[in-house]
Design an enzyme around this catalytic site. Structure first.
Site, PDB file in Angstrom:
ATOM      1  CG  ASP A 173      -1.728   1.020   1.264  1.00  0.00           C
ATOM      2  OD1 ASP A 173      -1.303   2.260   1.009  1.00  0.00           O
ATOM      3  OD2 ASP A 173      -2.815   1.198   1.470  1.00  0.00           O
ATOM      4  CG  HIS A 174       1.346   4.222  -3.245  1.00  0.00           C
ATOM      5  ND1 HIS A 174       0.257   3.923  -3.981  1.00  0.00           N
ATOM      6  CD2 HIS A 174       1.592   5.673  -3.414  1.00  0.00           C
ATOM      7  CE1 HIS A 174      -0.240   4.899  -4.284  1.00  0.00           C
ATOM      8  NE2 HIS A 174       0.378   6.196  -3.754  1.00  0.00           N
ATOM      9  CG  HIS A 236      -4.201   4.394  -0.677  1.00  0.00           C
ATOM     10  ND1 HIS A 236      -3.296   3.264  -0.803  1.00  0.00           N
ATOM     11  CD2 HIS A 236      -4.451   4.732  -2.079  1.00  0.00           C
ATOM     12  CE1 HIS A 236      -2.873   3.087  -1.960  1.00  0.00           C
ATOM     13  NE2 HIS A 236      -3.524   3.758  -2.865  1.00  0.00           N
TER      14      HIS A 236
HETATM   15  N1  LIG Z   1       0.956   2.595 -12.651  1.00  0.00           N
HETATM   16  C1  LIG Z   1       0.715   2.977 -11.199  1.00  0.00           C
HETATM   17  O1  LIG Z   1       0.982   4.102 -10.893  1.00  0.00           O
HETATM   18  C2  LIG Z   1       0.319   2.010 -10.218  1.00  0.00           C
HETATM   19  C3  LIG Z   1       0.068   0.560 -10.633  1.00  0.00           C
HETATM   20  N2  LIG Z   1      -0.368  -0.121  -9.554  1.00  0.00           N
HETATM   21  C4  LIG Z   1      -0.455  -1.515  -9.847  1.00  0.00           C
HETATM   22  O2  LIG Z   1       0.804  -2.171 -10.469  1.00  0.00           O
HETATM   23  C5  LIG Z   1       0.387  -3.175 -11.345  1.00  0.00           C
HETATM   24  C6  LIG Z   1       0.771  -2.854 -12.732  1.00  0.00           C
HETATM   25  O3  LIG Z   1       0.343  -1.690 -13.225  1.00  0.00           O
HETATM   26  P1  LIG Z   1       1.096  -0.902 -14.363  1.00  0.00           P
HETATM   27  O4  LIG Z   1       2.408  -1.079 -14.323  1.00  0.00           O
HETATM   28  O5  LIG Z   1       0.219   0.585 -14.519  1.00  0.00           O
HETATM   29  O6  LIG Z   1       0.540  -1.782 -15.577  1.00  0.00           O
HETATM   30  P2  LIG Z   1       0.774  -1.814 -17.172  1.00  0.00           P
HETATM   31  O7  LIG Z   1      -0.477  -2.128 -18.038  1.00  0.00           O
HETATM   32  O8  LIG Z   1       1.674  -0.399 -17.575  1.00  0.00           O
HETATM   33  O9  LIG Z   1       1.801  -3.086 -17.329  1.00  0.00           O
HETATM   34  C7  LIG Z   1       1.344  -4.188 -17.379  1.00  0.00           C
HETATM   35  C8  LIG Z   1       2.540  -5.163 -17.362  1.00  0.00           C
HETATM   36  O10 LIG Z   1       2.297  -6.360 -17.440  1.00  0.00           O
HETATM   37  C9  LIG Z   1       2.852  -7.060 -18.420  1.00  0.00           C
HETATM   38  N3  LIG Z   1       1.759  -7.880 -19.019  1.00  0.00           N
HETATM   39  C10 LIG Z   1       0.557  -7.922 -19.286  1.00  0.00           C
HETATM   40  N4  LIG Z   1       0.072  -9.332 -19.437  1.00  0.00           N
HETATM   41  C11 LIG Z   1       1.000 -10.099 -19.340  1.00  0.00           C
HETATM   42  C12 LIG Z   1       1.113 -11.430 -19.776  1.00  0.00           C
HETATM   43  N5  LIG Z   1       0.025 -12.341 -20.343  1.00  0.00           N
HETATM   44  N6  LIG Z   1       2.211 -11.992 -19.386  1.00  0.00           N
HETATM   45  C13 LIG Z   1       3.214 -11.457 -19.217  1.00  0.00           C
HETATM   46  N7  LIG Z   1       3.358 -10.126 -18.869  1.00  0.00           N
HETATM   47  C14 LIG Z   1       2.023  -9.551 -19.061  1.00  0.00           C
HETATM   48  C15 LIG Z   1       3.086  -6.108 -19.586  1.00  0.00           C
HETATM   49  O11 LIG Z   1       3.920  -6.855 -20.410  1.00  0.00           O
HETATM   50  P3  LIG Z   1       4.078  -6.130 -21.993  1.00  0.00           P
HETATM   51  O12 LIG Z   1       4.367  -4.578 -22.082  1.00  0.00           O
HETATM   52  O13 LIG Z   1       4.913  -7.032 -22.454  1.00  0.00           O
HETATM   53  O14 LIG Z   1       2.611  -6.533 -22.522  1.00  0.00           O
HETATM   54  C16 LIG Z   1       3.554  -4.897 -18.590  1.00  0.00           C
HETATM   55  O15 LIG Z   1       4.863  -5.180 -18.482  1.00  0.00           O
HETATM   56  C17 LIG Z   1      -1.218  -3.373 -11.191  1.00  0.00           C
HETATM   57  O16 LIG Z   1      -1.511  -4.138 -10.310  1.00  0.00           O
HETATM   58  C18 LIG Z   1      -1.585  -1.647 -10.605  1.00  0.00           C
HETATM   59  O17 LIG Z   1      -2.897  -1.887 -10.247  1.00  0.00           O
HETATM   60  C19 LIG Z   1      -0.508   0.157  -8.434  1.00  0.00           C
HETATM   61  C20 LIG Z   1      -0.569   1.620  -7.943  1.00  0.00           C
HETATM   62  C21 LIG Z   1      -0.114   2.446  -9.049  1.00  0.00           C
HETATM   63  O1  LIG Z   2      -3.303   3.659  -5.479  1.00  0.00           O
HETATM   64  C1  LIG Z   2      -3.612   4.980  -6.172  1.00  0.00           C
HETATM   65  O2  LIG Z   2      -3.203   5.833  -5.782  1.00  0.00           O
HETATM   66  C2  LIG Z   2      -3.015   7.048  -6.624  1.00  0.00           C
HETATM   67  C3  LIG Z   2      -3.082   8.242  -5.739  1.00  0.00           C
HETATM   68  O3  LIG Z   2      -1.409   8.280  -5.189  1.00  0.00           O
HETATM   69  P1  LIG Z   2      -0.694   9.588  -4.690  1.00  0.00           P
HETATM   70  O4  LIG Z   2       0.118   8.959  -4.123  1.00  0.00           O
HETATM   71  O5  LIG Z   2      -0.600  10.236  -5.831  1.00  0.00           O
HETATM   72  O6  LIG Z   2      -1.681  10.252  -3.762  1.00  0.00           O
HETATM   73  C4  LIG Z   2      -4.379   6.946  -7.586  1.00  0.00           C
HETATM   74  O7  LIG Z   2      -4.252   8.291  -8.463  1.00  0.00           O
HETATM   75  C5  LIG Z   2      -4.613   5.753  -8.165  1.00  0.00           C
HETATM   76  O8  LIG Z   2      -6.018   5.931  -8.946  1.00  0.00           O
HETATM   77  C6  LIG Z   2      -4.526   4.678  -7.092  1.00  0.00           C
HETATM   78  O9  LIG Z   2      -4.890   3.653  -7.923  1.00  0.00           O
END
Ligand SMILES: NC(=O)C1=CN([C@@H]2O[C@H](COP(=O)(O)OP(=O)(O)OC[C@H]3O[C@@H](n4cnc5c(N)ncnc54)[C@H](OP(=O)(O)O)[C@@H]3O)[C@@H](O)[C@H]2O)C=CC1
Ligand SMILES: O=C1O[C@H](COP(=O)(O)O)[C@@H](O)[C@H](O)[C@H]1O
Length: 494
Positions: A173-174, A236
């Site tokens: 939980d960031h 959060h």
């Molecule tokens: N982005 C953020 O700020 C935040 C993200 N999260 C959580 O982090 C996690 C990742 O989010 P995010 O980085 O945004 O997601 P993205 O969609 O940007 O990235 C998904 C990743 O998963 C890989 N992937 C998808 N399908 C497959 C598969 N079948 N096999 C192998 N690899 C696969 C993709 O690879 P490829 O590129 O090769 O398809 C890519 O590296 C989620 O659970 C999200 O809820 C939580 C808080 C904040």
């Molecule tokens: O986990 C999440 O948090 C962000 C908000 O994070 P913050 O550190 O910028 O306050 C939110 O934008 C996102 O929807 C949610 O998945």
């Protein structure tokens, strides 16, 4: 620290924006003695191409870095199919070889930074394809969301726990990586002046706001199934409530702190059925102007249903029915496309019994303790003192402490702390299964009502505002009002 870190989802947004810069900062600070990173994702990339993308992510997040080439030389890549055992067999060979080369003592961290539907499958394969058979430690870091509701969270937990022990699971939980969220416990338990007052005899209400100016961005598909309730409140916001409300732990061990937090969740007043709309308000943003830019309504965003029932805003009154907190409302509000980006906690103390020093026509200022989580970091104590030169009139004065990490909003630092905690084996700032389960069971009763009744009044707040008008009424009916987060900012920001 000595570890092999395997990142599933290494080409994704989270890895690029948060994980690689955080790892670089740990490397630069000398916290990574012996380490290697294996990036895993679907697309086909060579290790050199992957190293380049890591380099780009670090440089764009942190600027020029002298040791970047040395850093990226520790990175490897494997294209991977999460449901195919052959892929895991190849990954195991690569991991064993790297372990040997860098003398990593068989320590392994598996970081699941992928869509949550893959979490269970990956955990099961890690075990069945023997990647977890190591002579050092094995730890699983799991991103949010941990399930969609209690039933799916139980199922996911079962899958994970068949491969890892609870103490090996690090549910991120960031917010628990944020400096001032971590500071809540210290402010409470290291100051003799606060703890005696920290109860229903002296506190009238607590307000927690986490407002965002951003909309749903590219995450419409995920957000449509989540909404603000699951995206922000279940994790959060509930974690902040628990830290504010918990009893002093008998020591600072992970188990003691977690068990005090769980006791708070156990004391939450259940809100269900008709009470839901009495205790909670939902909202969805319409079009509007945010920071001088015209923005579309939620229903116009990519991958969002034109008649979406999803809430982008939630506010509510949480009651904790225990001896310490009976009668003290914890008001929470969080939403997207609000007027300002701010996370703040306001602890409002009860009024003194009699107003001796204020002119009768003026309002008595209650004492407030404001914990500034982001963008500014610090605390402000609002007191009353004699107006200089005047007779005995009182005026409000503020004592402020500003953390040096000012404007450290949503930076990699939170992840940096959490990654280091995980490498050290400290799970205190990760959520235990019991916390997850209790908070889902609280939230499920709210979503059950909201999902079964169409919010035909959506959209009900304009982008660039602090949410629907019913949010003010939520407090007004208890005789309170929201302390405006922007007014509270002044002292620390300037
Ligand atoms: N982005 C953020 O700020 C935040 C993200 N999260 C959580 O982090 C996690 C990742 O989010 P995010 O980085 O945004 O997601 P993205 O969609 O940007 O990235 C998904 C990743 O998963 C890989 N992937 C998808 N399908 C497959 C598969 N079948 N096999 C192998 N690899 C696969 C993709 O690879 P490829 O590129 O090769 O398809 C890519 O590296 C989620 O659970 C999200 O809820 C939580 C808080 C904040
Ligand atoms: O986990 C999440 O948090 C962000 C908000 O994070 P913050 O550190 O910028 O306050 C939110 O934008 C996102 O929807 C949610 O998945």
């Amino acid at each position: 620290m000595t570890s092999l870190i395997m990142i599933f989802g290494a080409t994704g947004d989270l890895a690029k924006r948060k994980l690689f810069p955080s790892l670089y900062r740990l490397f630069e600070k000398g916290k990574l003695n012996k380490f290697a990173v294996v990036g895993v994702a679907r697309r086909s990339l060579s290790t050199e191409e992957f190293q380049h993308s890591v380099k780009d992510s670090v440089l764009s997040a942190l600027g020029k870095k002298d040791r970047i080439d040395e850093f990226i030389s520790h990175f490897y890549y494997q294209s991977h199919d999460v449901s195919d055992s052959n892929s895991y067999a190849m990954l195991k060979n690569l991991a064993d070889e790297i372990d040997e080369r860098y003398q990593l003592e068989g320590n392994r961290i598996f970081y699941l930074a992928m869509a949550p539907e893959f979490f269970g499958t990956i955990a099961l394969h890690l075990k069945s394809d023997k990647l977890t058979e190591v002579k050092g430690y094995k730890r699983l870091v799991i991103e949010k969301p941990f399930g969609h509701d209690l039933a799916s969270a139980i199922e996911l937990n079962k899958q994970i726990r068949s491969a890892f022990l609870e103490k090996e699971v690090y549910r991120i939980d960031h917010y628990l990586g944020k400096e001032m969220v971590r500071n809540i416990e210290v402010i409470r338990f290291a100051n003799a002046i606060f703890e005696p007052l920290w109860n229903n005899r002296y506190i009238s209400n607590i307000q927690i706001t986490s407002s965002e100016v951003l909309g749903v961005e590219e995450r419409g598909r995920y957000y449509e199934t989540s909404g603000a309730l699951r995206d922000m409140l279940q994790n959060h916001m509930m974690q902040m409530v628990a830290l504010l409300a918990m009893e002093p732990p008998i020591n600072l061990s992970t188990d003691e702190i977690r068990s005090e937090k769980v006791r708070v969740f156990r004391a939450l007043r259940t809100v269900e059925g008709e009470q839901v709309n009495e205790y909670f308000v939902r909202g969805q943003y319409g079009e509007g102007t945010v920071e001088d830019v015209q923005v579309p309504a939620y229903r116009e965003e990519t991958m969002v249903d034109k008649e979406s029932n999803t809430e982008t805003f939630v506010a509510g009154k949480i009651m904790i029915d225990n001896f310490r907190w009976a009668g003290v409302p914890f008001y929470i509000r969080t939403g997207k496309r609000m007027s300002t980006k701010s996370t703040k906690i306001v602890i409002q103390f009860k009024d003194i019994p009699m107003n001796l020093y204020y002119q009768t026509e003026k309002m008595l200022n209650p004492n407030l303790l404001v914990i500034h989580i982001q963008p500014e970091e610090g605390i402000t104590l609002h007191l009353n003192a004699k107006k200089a030169g005047g007779h005995l009139d009182a005026q409000e004065v503020k004592l402020s402490f500003a953390n040096t990490g000012i404007h450290a909003m949503n930076t990699p630092e939170g992840y940096e702390k959490l990654l280091l905690d995980c490498m050290r084996g400290d799970a205190t700032n990760f959520t235990h299964w019991d916390e997850v389960a209790y908070s889902w069971s609280f939230v499920d009763k709210i979503s059950a009502v909201w999902e079964s009744t169409k919010a035909d009044y959506f959209p009900n707040y304009q982008s660039g505002t602090m949410g629907p008008k019913e949010v003010d009424e939520l407090l007004e009916k208890d005789g309170y009002f929201w302390w405006p987060v922007t007014d509270l900012e002044v002292d620390i920001c300037k």
